[in-house]
Design a protein around this motif. Structure first.
Motif, short mmCIF file in Angstrom:
data_model
loop_
_atom_site.label_atom_id
_atom_site.label_comp_id
_atom_site.label_asym_id
_atom_site.label_seq_id
_atom_site.Cartn_x
_atom_site.Cartn_y
_atom_site.Cartn_z
N THR A 1 9.76 -2.09 10.77
CA THR A 1 9.15 -3.25 10.23
C THR A 1 8.29 -3.83 11.22
O THR A 1 8.68 -3.98 12.31
N CYS A 47 4.83 -10.06 1.08
CA CYS A 47 5.35 -8.80 1.30
C CYS A 47 6.84 -8.98 0.69
O CYS A 47 7.60 -7.98 0.14
N ARG A 55 4.80 -10.14 -6.69
CA ARG A 55 4.45 -9.50 -5.44
C ARG A 55 3.29 -8.80 -5.57
O ARG A 55 2.87 -8.10 -6.39
N THR A 57 0.37 -5.98 -4.69
CA THR A 57 0.47 -4.41 -4.59
C THR A 57 -0.14 -4.16 -3.20
O THR A 57 -0.71 -5.07 -2.60
N ALA A 58 0.15 -3.06 -2.61
CA ALA A 58 -0.25 -2.48 -1.63
C ALA A 58 -1.81 -2.61 -1.40
O ALA A 58 -2.54 -3.10 -0.38
N LYS A 59 -2.40 -2.21 -2.41
CA LYS A 59 -3.91 -2.25 -2.48
C LYS A 59 -4.26 -3.70 -2.19
O LYS A 59 -5.33 -3.94 -1.45
N LEU A 61 -2.71 -6.05 -0.82
CA LEU A 61 -2.37 -6.57 0.60
C LEU A 61 -3.49 -5.89 1.46
O LEU A 61 -3.60 -6.75 2.63
N LEU A 62 -4.09 -4.86 1.37
CA LEU A 62 -5.06 -4.41 2.11
C LEU A 62 -6.23 -5.41 2.39
O LEU A 62 -7.09 -5.21 3.37
#
Length: 137
Positions: A1, A47, A55, A57-59, A61-62
């Motif tokens: 992490t 995160c 929360r 999404t990863a997309k 967070l990009l």
């Protein structure tokens, strides 16, 4: 992490297994290093949201400021003639990161043992790290 890379030990490393599990469930997020930047703090807090409905999404967070600033710095470095390894651009060569993390973890264990503190019940096994791109297979 990211926290482990910054501190050299995973969150709650100093606790025995059961207290660590309790803290993971009860704390809103793991302890964050005080020295991190505001954008990184914001990224990590996004995160660590436990409620998946809130929360990102990863997309999503990009597109976070912390990620986009890193990408911009890398692009500026490339424009300025600074060589960036292709593996770093692709983000696929993690062998050095993994090796450094293992070194930091072992150093933290030695330091704790030297101070007379009991080590947690788990110990990470050191294994050979393959160098080169990470495959998805």
């Amino acid at each position: 992490t990211i926290i482990e890379l910054l501190t050299g030990a995973p969150p709650y490393f100093d606790l025995a297994a059961m207290p660590a599990l309790f803290r993971i469930v009860s704390d809103p997020h793991p302890p964050l290093p005080e020295s991190i930047s505001s954008p990184l703090r914001d990224f990590l807090l996004k995160c660590f949201k436990k409620d998946s409905s809130t929360r990102q999404t990863a997309k999503q967070l990009l597109d976070h400021k912390w990620i986009t600033s890193i990408v911009a710095r890398r692009q500026d470095a490339e424009k300025g003639g600074v060589s960036v390894p292709e593996s770093a651009i692709r983000g696929q060569d993690w062998s050095e990161v993994v090796e450094r993390t293992l070194e930091l973890h072992e150093a933290a264990q030695r330091e704790r043992k030297n101070r007379g503190g009991a080590l947690p019940g788990h110990v990470f096994a050191r294994s050979k790290v393959k160098h080169g791109p990470i495959s998805n297979s």
